[in-house]
Design an enzyme around this catalytic site. Structure first.
Site, short mmCIF file in Angstrom:
data_model
loop_
_atom_site.label_atom_id
_atom_site.label_comp_id
_atom_site.label_asym_id
_atom_site.label_seq_id
_atom_site.Cartn_x
_atom_site.Cartn_y
_atom_site.Cartn_z
N HIS A 106 -2.60 1.21 6.95
CA HIS A 106 -2.96 1.15 5.53
C HIS A 106 -3.17 2.55 5.00
CE1 HIS A 106 -4.12 -1.04 1.97
NE2 HIS A 106 -5.24 -0.34 1.87
N CYS B 261 0.81 -1.23 0.00
CA CYS B 261 0.00 0.00 0.00
C CYS B 261 0.84 1.28 0.00
CB CYS B 261 -0.98 -0.01 1.17
SG CYS B 261 -0.22 0.06 2.81
N HIS C 36 -5.97 1.91 -3.97
CA HIS C 36 -4.99 1.43 -3.00
C HIS C 36 -4.52 0.04 -3.40
CE1 HIS C 36 -7.89 -1.34 -0.74
NE2 HIS C 36 -8.61 -0.79 -1.70
#
Length: 206
Positions: free
Chosen positions: A163, A112, A175
């Site tokens: 994240h 990510c 993402h």
């Protein structure tokens, strides 16, 4: 017949002995009826239930995404990006479907924060911190999701950030999902609503 004092004394002594014996027997009987109190088991000796803990980005896939095939998700993501037609969304199209790889930063495999770093470097010539938690220091944290603009960063994680994604428009962001790779997801989905942490705008971006 008249009883002598000695006789009476002996009689009283015998009565006392019998009474004492009866008292002792009563005490013994009452003790045998006392319920035994079980001592509580120490907390550390009880059987512990082991719970699996998911770390970092190992669960960055929603229920809806799990029910869809990869090809369906990638097709949906491409459609979302094409309808906006901005420089950012056009650039991100080439990343859709890139597999997830911890520590990765290229289209052969990316995580990510690696994905976000690559996009910011190529699109804005901005070098971000490598870890998602550290990226919060690179941006100005916004007071509300409603203030986000295309390209702003969105952070997720309960307690600590684990994240990060890039806001597109509406409720969409792109993402690198841990199980699906680079995809477009919705902030309205339950998982992302519950795990939303904050969002931020980089000062070098217009």
């Amino acid at each position: 017949m008249f009883k002598t004092p000695n006789f009476l004394a002996k009689k009283m002594k015998t009565i006392r002995k019998i009474s004492l014996v009866l008292v002792v027997l009563c005490l013994l009987a009452s003790c045998s009826n006392v319920k035994r109190i079980n001592k509580p088991t120490p907390a550390n000796s009880r059987t512990r239930t082991v719970t699996k803990e998911t770390r970092n980005t190992s669960s960055t896939t929603t229920k809806r995404e799990k029910e869809m095939t990869n090809s369906d998700i990638y097709a949906s993501s491409m459609k979302e990006l094409k309808q906006y037609g901005s420089n950012l969304t056009d650039y991100c199209i080439s990343w859709v479907g890139t597999p997830y790889k911890a520590g990765g930063t290229t289209k052969q495999g990316v995580d990510c924060s690696g994905f976000v770093c690559a996009v910011y470097k190529d699109m804005y010539d901005i070098q971000l911190s490598r870890r998602s938690a550290d990226m919060t220091k690179d941006v100005t944290i916004l007071s509300s999701k409603n203030r986000m603009k295309e390209g702003d960063l969105i952070f997720f994680g309960k307690g600590r950030i684990n994240h990060v994604g890039i806001f597109i428009r509406g409720d969409k962001f792109i993402h690198a999902s841990s199980s699906k790779g680079v995809i477009v997801s919705s902030l309205e989905e339950k998982y992302w609503k519950e795990n939303y942490n904050s969002c931020g705008h980089h000062p070098k971006r217009k």
